[in-house]
Design a protein around this motif. Sequence first.
Motif, PDB file in Angstrom:
ATOM      1  N   MET A 256       0.835  -1.223   0.000  1.00  0.00           N
ATOM      2  CA  MET A 256       0.000   0.000   0.000  1.00  0.00           C
ATOM      3  C   MET A 256       0.856   1.255   0.000  1.00  0.00           C
ATOM      4  SD  MET A 256      -2.964  -1.141  -0.359  1.00  0.00           S
ATOM      5  CE  MET A 256      -3.801   0.457  -0.258  1.00  0.00           C
ATOM      6  N   ASP A 257       2.010   1.228   0.716  1.00  0.00           N
ATOM      7  CA  ASP A 257       2.913   2.392   0.725  1.00  0.00           C
ATOM      8  C   ASP A 257       3.465   2.671  -0.670  1.00  0.00           C
ATOM      9  OD1 ASP A 257       2.551   2.822   3.391  1.00  0.00           O
ATOM     10  OD2 ASP A 257       4.419   1.875   4.037  1.00  0.00           O
ATOM     11  N   VAL A 258       3.889   1.629  -1.374  1.00  0.00           N
ATOM     12  CA  VAL A 258       4.408   1.790  -2.733  1.00  0.00           C
ATOM     13  C   VAL A 258       3.309   2.314  -3.649  1.00  0.00           C
ATOM     14  CG1 VAL A 258       5.330   0.575  -4.766  1.00  0.00           C
ATOM     15  CG2 VAL A 258       6.175   0.010  -2.481  1.00  0.00           C
ATOM     16  N   LEU A 259       2.125   1.741  -3.521  1.00  0.00           N
ATOM     17  CA  LEU A 259       0.994   2.139  -4.369  1.00  0.00           C
ATOM     18  C   LEU A 259       0.623   3.603  -4.127  1.00  0.00           C
ATOM     19  CD1 LEU A 259      -0.698   0.536  -6.418  1.00  0.00           C
ATOM     20  CD2 LEU A 259      -2.402   0.185  -4.623  1.00  0.00           C
ATOM     21  N   ARG A 260       0.628   4.022  -2.857  1.00  0.00           N
ATOM     22  CA  ARG A 260       0.216   5.387  -2.506  1.00  0.00           C
ATOM     23  C   ARG A 260       1.271   6.422  -2.859  1.00  0.00           C
ATOM     24  NH1 ARG A 260      -0.608   4.371   2.312  1.00  0.00           N
ATOM     25  NH2 ARG A 260       1.277   5.261   3.230  1.00  0.00           N
ATOM     26  N   THR A 261       2.533   6.124  -2.614  1.00  0.00           N
ATOM     27  CA  THR A 261       3.591   7.127  -2.812  1.00  0.00           C
ATOM     28  C   THR A 261       4.232   7.103  -4.199  1.00  0.00           C
ATOM     29  OG1 THR A 261       5.248   5.618  -1.868  1.00  0.00           O
ATOM     30  CG2 THR A 261       4.154   7.148  -0.347  1.00  0.00           C
ATOM     31  N   GLU A 262       4.237   5.930  -4.853  1.00  0.00           N
ATOM     32  CA  GLU A 262       4.941   5.823  -6.141  1.00  0.00           C
ATOM     33  C   GLU A 262       4.047   5.417  -7.307  1.00  0.00           C
ATOM     34  OE1 GLU A 262       8.744   3.669  -5.696  1.00  0.00           O
ATOM     35  OE2 GLU A 262       8.310   3.695  -3.545  1.00  0.00           O
ATOM     36  N   GLY A 263       2.852   4.933  -6.989  1.00  0.00           N
ATOM     37  CA  GLY A 263       1.913   4.562  -8.041  1.00  0.00           C
ATOM     38  C   GLY A 263       2.074   3.124  -8.531  1.00  0.00           C
ATOM     39  N   VAL A 264       1.124   2.718  -9.371  1.00  0.00           N
ATOM     40  CA  VAL A 264       1.103   1.340  -9.891  1.00  0.00           C
ATOM     41  C   VAL A 264       2.369   1.035 -10.696  1.00  0.00           C
ATOM     42  CG1 VAL A 264      -0.123  -0.257 -11.433  1.00  0.00           C
ATOM     43  CG2 VAL A 264      -1.417   1.291  -9.959  1.00  0.00           C
ATOM     44  N   ARG A 265       2.871   2.039 -11.411  1.00  0.00           N
ATOM     45  CA  ARG A 265       4.027   1.811 -12.286  1.00  0.00           C
ATOM     46  C   ARG A 265       5.236   1.271 -11.524  1.00  0.00           C
ATOM     47  NH1 ARG A 265       6.516   6.273 -16.536  1.00  0.00           N
ATOM     48  NH2 ARG A 265       8.037   4.859 -17.498  1.00  0.00           N
ATOM     49  N   ALA A 266       5.410   1.719 -10.266  1.00  0.00           N
ATOM     50  CA  ALA A 266       6.560   1.261  -9.467  1.00  0.00           C
ATOM     51  C   ALA A 266       6.495  -0.240  -9.201  1.00  0.00           C
ATOM     52  CB  ALA A 266       6.607   2.026  -8.148  1.00  0.00           C
ATOM     53  N   LEU A 267       5.291  -0.794  -9.145  1.00  0.00           N
ATOM     54  CA  LEU A 267       5.133  -2.228  -8.896  1.00  0.00           C
ATOM     55  C   LEU A 267       5.555  -3.074 -10.099  1.00  0.00           C
ATOM     56  CD1 LEU A 267       1.673  -2.148  -7.064  1.00  0.00           C
ATOM     57  CD2 LEU A 267       3.888  -2.659  -6.022  1.00  0.00           C
ATOM     58  N   TYR A 268       5.700  -2.419 -11.249  1.00  0.00           N
ATOM     59  CA  TYR A 268       6.126  -3.127 -12.457  1.00  0.00           C
ATOM     60  C   TYR A 268       7.509  -2.688 -12.923  1.00  0.00           C
ATOM     61  CZ  TYR A 268       1.504  -5.164 -12.845  1.00  0.00           C
ATOM     62  OH  TYR A 268       0.359  -5.886 -12.603  1.00  0.00           O
ATOM     63  N   SER A 269       8.219  -1.952 -12.069  1.00  0.00           N
ATOM     64  CA  SER A 269       9.572  -1.530 -12.408  1.00  0.00           C
ATOM     65  C   SER A 269      10.479  -2.754 -12.498  1.00  0.00           C
ATOM     66  CB  SER A 269      10.101  -0.562 -11.337  1.00  0.00           C
ATOM     67  OG  SER A 269      11.370  -0.083 -11.696  1.00  0.00           O
TER      68      SER A 269
END
Length: 302
Positions: A256-269
């Motif tokens: 949730m922290d990654v999703l909130r602060t960096e967005g969905v794109r960060a999860l696919y970096s």
Amino acid sequence: MAPHPVVQAIIDLTAGAVGGTACVLSGQPLDTAKVKMQTFPTLYRGFLHCFTSTYRQVGFRGLYQGTTPALVANIAENSVLFMSYGFCQEVVRMLAGTTGGEPLSDVQKAYAGSVASIFSSLVLCPTELVKCRLQAMHEMAAAGKISTAQNSVWSVVHSIWRVEGAQGFFQGLTTTIAREVPGYFCFFGGYELSRSAFADYFGCAKDDIGVAPIVFSGGFGGACLWLMVYPMDCVKSRIQVMSMAGHQAGFFKTFMDVLRTEGVRALYSGLTPTMLRTFPANGALFLGYEASRKVLMDRFDH
């Protein structure tokens, strides 16, 4: 006559070890780029920038950082995975009421692979933790998150044991299992479906489709796995690497922290090097597994 169950287990374990070794040697530089981009998504503009920056800063050695624990991780994981896969196929056969000589369907094999991944996660998590930390060590030191960089497997293992104790080696275990169970359903399912398609096309048995179709089927299974579970793998890498700097939150809070602060794109970096790696690495995995298993089965099957 089929080999004794103990001999069969040893054959599957050995074939899995051969496949795991082939997988690492063919795909380690791309795996290093994946872990770096997952952990520091804003540091690199893309895969090529990460690749060239690593080479420029640390040299060719930097692209193979973490190879020793990666070899240990993959040999241990795939040995246990394929040995458990053999046992789990027998359990699925029993639950489905299938007779001993009747082959399982592709979906039944996918279920067997999914359950087998739970056992392999227990040996994968500690070794993958060391690998990920070594791969992202340069960036953690450069960002000031750790005071001194550790550049050897032993120094990382010693640091984990001294600071976090035995349980420190299982940072990210929940996320690893959450990734492996659905991932390996897709992995074995994609592999077996692809092999079945080639067998139907060539009009032969699945074991006789040849080298290139096996390599493609392995790559296809790997692509199915990563497209399914990549965000979970990204969170796992964050937990395992960032825990070097102190206590790291669990899977859901990190997600949730990654999703909130960096967005969905960060999860696919890091997805690009992962998909580039999946065909040679997983193709080599299954080619090594199938070829060595066939040799061993021919030796003991009489």
